[in-house]
Scaffold this motif. Structure first.
Motif, PDB file in Angstrom:
ATOM      1  N   GLU A   1      -0.321  -1.947   2.326  1.00  0.00           N
ATOM      2  CA  GLU A   1      -0.826  -1.193   1.315  1.00  0.00           C
ATOM      3  C   GLU A   1      -1.590   0.136   1.804  1.00  0.00           C
ATOM      4  O   GLU A   1      -1.573   1.250   1.231  1.00  0.00           O
ATOM      5  N   ALA A   2      -2.479  -0.208   2.912  1.00  0.00           N
ATOM      6  CA  ALA A   2      -3.136   0.784   3.581  1.00  0.00           C
ATOM      7  C   ALA A   2      -2.257   1.783   4.286  1.00  0.00           C
ATOM      8  O   ALA A   2      -3.181   2.751   4.834  1.00  0.00           O
ATOM      9  N   GLY A   3      -1.095   1.653   4.482  1.00  0.00           N
ATOM     10  CA  GLY A   3      -0.258   2.654   5.409  1.00  0.00           C
ATOM     11  C   GLY A   3      -0.205   2.598   6.614  1.00  0.00           C
ATOM     12  O   GLY A   3       0.279   3.301   7.375  1.00  0.00           O
ATOM     13  N   GLU A   4      -0.918   1.193   7.082  1.00  0.00           N
ATOM     14  CA  GLU A   4      -0.852   0.997   8.583  1.00  0.00           C
ATOM     15  C   GLU A   4       0.348   0.105   9.255  1.00  0.00           C
ATOM     16  O   GLU A   4       0.411  -0.077  10.434  1.00  0.00           O
TER      17      GLU A   4
ATOM     18  N   ARG B   1       4.024   2.323  -8.450  1.00  0.00           N
ATOM     19  CA  ARG B   1       2.887   1.721  -9.148  1.00  0.00           C
ATOM     20  C   ARG B   1       1.841   1.308  -8.130  1.00  0.00           C
ATOM     21  O   ARG B   1       2.214   1.126  -7.072  1.00  0.00           O
ATOM     22  N   GLU B   2       0.814   1.014  -8.551  1.00  0.00           N
ATOM     23  CA  GLU B   2      -0.468   0.601  -7.661  1.00  0.00           C
ATOM     24  C   GLU B   2       0.054  -0.770  -7.209  1.00  0.00           C
ATOM     25  O   GLU B   2       0.430  -1.586  -7.825  1.00  0.00           O
ATOM     26  N   PHE B   3      -0.253  -0.807  -5.949  1.00  0.00           N
ATOM     27  CA  PHE B   3      -0.145  -2.199  -4.994  1.00  0.00           C
ATOM     28  C   PHE B   3       1.378  -2.477  -4.901  1.00  0.00           C
ATOM     29  O   PHE B   3       1.802  -3.749  -4.674  1.00  0.00           O
ATOM     30  N   GLN B   4       2.283  -1.673  -5.315  1.00  0.00           N
ATOM     31  CA  GLN B   4       3.626  -2.016  -5.491  1.00  0.00           C
ATOM     32  C   GLN B   4       4.137  -1.927  -3.762  1.00  0.00           C
ATOM     33  O   GLN B   4       4.960  -3.073  -3.396  1.00  0.00           O
TER      34      GLN B   4
ATOM     35  N   ALA C   1       9.685  -0.630 -10.740  1.00  0.00           N
ATOM     36  CA  ALA C   1       8.987   0.540 -10.066  1.00  0.00           C
ATOM     37  C   ALA C   1       9.342   0.745  -8.675  1.00  0.00           C
ATOM     38  O   ALA C   1       8.782   1.520  -7.955  1.00  0.00           O
ATOM     39  N   GLY C   2      10.540   0.490  -8.158  1.00  0.00           N
ATOM     40  CA  GLY C   2      10.897   0.891  -6.981  1.00  0.00           C
ATOM     41  C   GLY C   2      10.226   0.289  -5.983  1.00  0.00           C
ATOM     42  O   GLY C   2       9.529  -0.630  -5.867  1.00  0.00           O
TER      43      GLY C   2
ATOM     44  N   PRO D   1      -3.405  -6.592  -3.758  1.00  0.00           N
ATOM     45  CA  PRO D   1      -2.433  -6.970  -2.772  1.00  0.00           C
ATOM     46  C   PRO D   1      -2.277  -8.368  -2.514  1.00  0.00           C
ATOM     47  O   PRO D   1      -1.296  -9.033  -2.357  1.00  0.00           O
ATOM     48  N   ASP D   2      -3.411  -9.340  -2.855  1.00  0.00           N
ATOM     49  CA  ASP D   2      -3.500 -10.716  -2.549  1.00  0.00           C
ATOM     50  C   ASP D   2      -2.806 -11.525  -3.563  1.00  0.00           C
ATOM     51  O   ASP D   2      -2.656 -12.704  -3.599  1.00  0.00           O
ATOM     52  N   VAL D   3      -2.708 -10.981  -4.833  1.00  0.00           N
ATOM     53  CA  VAL D   3      -2.025 -11.890  -5.871  1.00  0.00           C
ATOM     54  C   VAL D   3      -0.680 -12.378  -5.668  1.00  0.00           C
ATOM     55  O   VAL D   3      -0.733 -13.658  -5.733  1.00  0.00           O
TER      56      VAL D   3
END
Length: 239
Positions: A234-237, A194-197, A189-190, A157-159
């Motif tokens: 990303e954590a859904g918070e 995908r991961e970290f989207q 990817a909407g 997520p930091d990229v």
């Protein structure tokens, strides 16, 4: 002569079960007895059917599954990947400092290639620290590094915040096909394909002033998880 029997010197014969007397008659059944004494064919017949297959398909409960072994391998491999990637980059920069500013085929800088390969955060940070202006350089197709990261995805997520901190206006930049980074990301990817989207899309939707007016450097510190909104997304918070 009578002791050798009538079957030709006592040699066993499948067609002659009588065997005469003496050595000939006594040895007529010796091959089958020897087979049972050595145990090879007879004991093999007594083994449970498909015993080897049963052992393969019913592992011990203490044996890790293939999925668990793969997870462990990837965890260790990712840690080593980041460590050794940074070592290699540092060695290349020491050997040829100008390399980080040198354009290759297609107008690509090392930062473009790092984004193509979904490099780790530490590797990306090392390249950016060596040449921060790389974040504002376009390749032959008009792609900024943030376009490439948005198109191919990120490893963490930091990229995206790291790249946007170096060049905030990249969030609204357009490539050769007049697409912004957020359009590239959503097209591939909407919102969460995908991961970290989710964290990537959140970061790309921020106005450039967000990356100017906030202390992104402090927010990017690993200990400041609660102060980095993209990590909470990303954590859904966060919605």
């Amino acid at each position: 002569t009578g002791g050798f029997g009538g079957n030709g010197g006592g040699i066993p014969n499948d067609n002659h079960s009588g065997g005469g007397g003496g050595r000939g008659g006594g040895n007529a059944t010796s091959p089958s007895n020897n087979q049972q004494s050595t145990g090879s064919p007879a004991k093999r017949d007594k083994l449970p059917p498909n015993s080897q297959h049963t052992r393969r398909t019913n592992p011990s409960p203490s044996t890790p599954s293939h999925k668990e072994l793969q997870r462990r391998y990837l965890q260790i491999n990712n840690q080593r990947r980041e460590e050794y990637s940074v070592r290699v980059i540092d060695a290349l920069l020491d050997a040829w400092p100008r390399g980080v500013k040198t354009v290759s085929e297609g107008g690509r800088l090392p930062l473009h290639m790092a984004c193509f390969g979904k490099a780790t955060v530490k590797a990306m940070e090392t390249v950016l620290n060596a040449y921060p202006d790389a974040a504002r350089q376009r390749n032959a197709d008009g792609f900024l590094p943030i376009h490439i990261a948005a198109h191919w995805g990120v490893s963490h997520p930091d990229v995206a915040p790291l790249i946007l901190k170096a060049y905030p206006d990249g969030a609204v930049g357009r490539n050769r096909w007049e697409r912004t980074p957020i359009e590239e990301a959503l097209g591939m990817a909407g919102e969460n394909g995908r991961e970290f989207q989710m964290s990537l899309v959140w970061a790309l939707r921020r106005h450039p002033t967000y990356w100017i007016n906030n202390d992104i450097t402090t927010m990017l510190l690993p200990r400041n998880v609660r102060n980095a909104p993209w990590r909470l997304v990303e954590a859904g918070e966060l919605p």
